[in-house]
Design a protein around this motif. Sequence first.
Motif, mmCIF file in Angstrom:
data_model
loop_
_atom_site.group_PDB
_atom_site.id
_atom_site.type_symbol
_atom_site.label_atom_id
_atom_site.label_comp_id
_atom_site.label_asym_id
_atom_site.label_seq_id
_atom_site.Cartn_x
_atom_site.Cartn_y
_atom_site.Cartn_z
ATOM 1 N N ALA A 1 0.258 5.187 -1.238
ATOM 2 C CA ALA A 1 -0.352 5.445 0.319
ATOM 3 C C ALA A 1 0.423 6.137 1.026
ATOM 4 O O ALA A 1 1.417 5.851 1.450
ATOM 5 C CB ALA A 1 -0.774 4.191 1.661
ATOM 6 N N MET B 1 1.199 -0.870 -0.030
ATOM 7 C CA MET B 1 0.198 -0.422 -0.115
ATOM 8 C C MET B 1 1.029 1.293 -0.302
ATOM 9 O O MET B 1 0.679 1.837 -0.852
ATOM 10 C CB MET B 1 -1.110 -0.104 1.076
ATOM 11 C CG MET B 1 -1.929 -1.073 1.296
ATOM 12 S SD MET B 1 -2.848 -1.309 0.269
ATOM 13 C CE MET B 1 -2.714 -2.625 -0.615
ATOM 14 N N ARG B 2 1.848 1.350 0.945
ATOM 15 C CA ARG B 2 2.634 2.378 1.088
ATOM 16 C C ARG B 2 3.416 2.270 -0.348
ATOM 17 O O ARG B 2 3.594 3.713 -1.467
ATOM 18 C CB ARG B 2 3.979 1.935 2.112
ATOM 19 C CG ARG B 2 3.137 2.789 3.346
ATOM 20 C CD ARG B 2 4.055 2.486 4.485
ATOM 21 N NE ARG B 2 4.124 0.866 4.749
ATOM 22 C CZ ARG B 2 4.702 -0.130 5.528
ATOM 23 N NH1 ARG B 2 6.085 1.246 5.293
ATOM 24 N NH2 ARG B 2 4.964 -0.587 5.156
ATOM 25 N N ILE C 1 -5.355 5.947 2.192
ATOM 26 C CA ILE C 1 -5.522 5.564 -0.095
ATOM 27 C C ILE C 1 -6.846 5.857 -0.008
ATOM 28 O O ILE C 1 -7.613 6.699 0.280
ATOM 29 C CB ILE C 1 -5.153 3.868 0.333
ATOM 30 C CG1 ILE C 1 -6.370 3.240 1.281
ATOM 31 C CG2 ILE C 1 -4.259 3.003 0.557
ATOM 32 C CD1 ILE C 1 -6.422 1.801 1.088
#
Length: 363
Positions: A283, A278-279, A319
Amino acid sequence: MKRLLIASLCTIALSSFAFAEETDLVVVGSGGAGMSAALTAAQAGKKVIMLEKMPIIGGNTNRAEGGMNAARTLQQLEHGITHDSAMTMSLDAQKGGHYLNNPELTLALGENAKEAEAWMLSLGADFCHRMGRGGGQSVARGHGPCDGSAVGAHIMKLFYKTAKSIPGIEIRPSNKVTEVIVKDGKVAGVKVIDKDKKEYTIDSKAVVLATGGFGANAKMIESLRPEYKGFATTNHPGALGEGIDLGLRAGATLVDMREIQAHPTVVPVKGILISESMRGRGAYLVNQDGKRFINELLPRDIVAAGVLAQPTGKAWILIDNALVQKNKLAQGYIQQGLAVKGNNVEELAKGIGVPAANLKATM
Ligand SMILES: Cc1cc2nc3c(=O)[nH]c(=O)nc-3n(C[C@H](O)[C@H](O)[C@H](O)COP(=O)(O)OP(=O)(O)OC[C@H]3O[C@@H](n4cnc5c(N)ncnc54)[C@H](O)[C@@H]3O)c2cc1C
């Protein structure tokens, strides 16, 4: 009396004969490491018995989400990523490990990951290059299912299906290895306890210990790193480190036992991990003041320390819809009720209880 004695001795001899099992290879543990060893040996014509103490196979491998790292893969090249190498991957791992790692091993990982990934493709894996860098990566090198779903469950399904199609592998869940037998200084088999608490022995030419880690053994973690007392775990309940003890008793030595890493994005109490990918895809983290406080792509331990240093010891991971629409993992987090949704910054700020002006400035 004499006849009776002889008769009972025969019974004992016969019953131990009935348990005398032999194989080329015993693999202890049915996660990714054990399965790779078992499949490779069986593909080379060896007879393999795989023993798994839990009722289901797969260990922590079932839980891996974000991706499998490999350098200089075909998928990377297709995405125009031409500047990765085994050495770059090795150096990234060393940097992430504060140069405490064994450089020979990190290089072996860098060199072999590409072949491992190609081997899984040959078994039928649906692997695409995961765009976006993971924490601590200088180059994007994650790989996983093309629809963005979790990588570990996909690998385990593939391995299990392959194991079923190759003669020579027998998988025994609910069978726990209690000892590695050593004879004349050489590993000679294992002692096992089955689901009915019956003990038995397997004589084996070789034993692969692939018993995973001890992330679910809070006491063991606390004894090595007291500062992690009370931390939740994302590990499967069987990750208790018993294999470490098996190895020790068979004469192995230990290294790097204190090198335990806290993951920065875990849902408190529930022990659910929000994948690093996600990062990697943009994100970012904000604190309860709605302010960003760290570069999210720094190595995990640094980001985790950054989160813990916030006044609440927690952070929100943000997100956007563009990511959610393309990513099954993100959709899964929402379906599990782990997310707060806002149609604009103000709504989101209200939902998570941070000052809207700060969050707006951060965005
Ligand atoms: C939530 C989560 C997310 C992760 N995400 C990623 C990711 O995106 N990418 C990545 O590369 N890595 C990820 N990891 C790490 C990765 O899952 C592990 O490094 C990897 O799965 C370890 O594989 P293994 O085969 O060594 O151990 P495991 O998969 O844990 O398998 C070990 C097995 O041995 C069994 N066992 C233990 N003792 C005995 C015994 N005495 N007798 C019989 N069986 C025994 C255990 O029950 C277990 O099934 C993640 C881990 C977690 C927990």
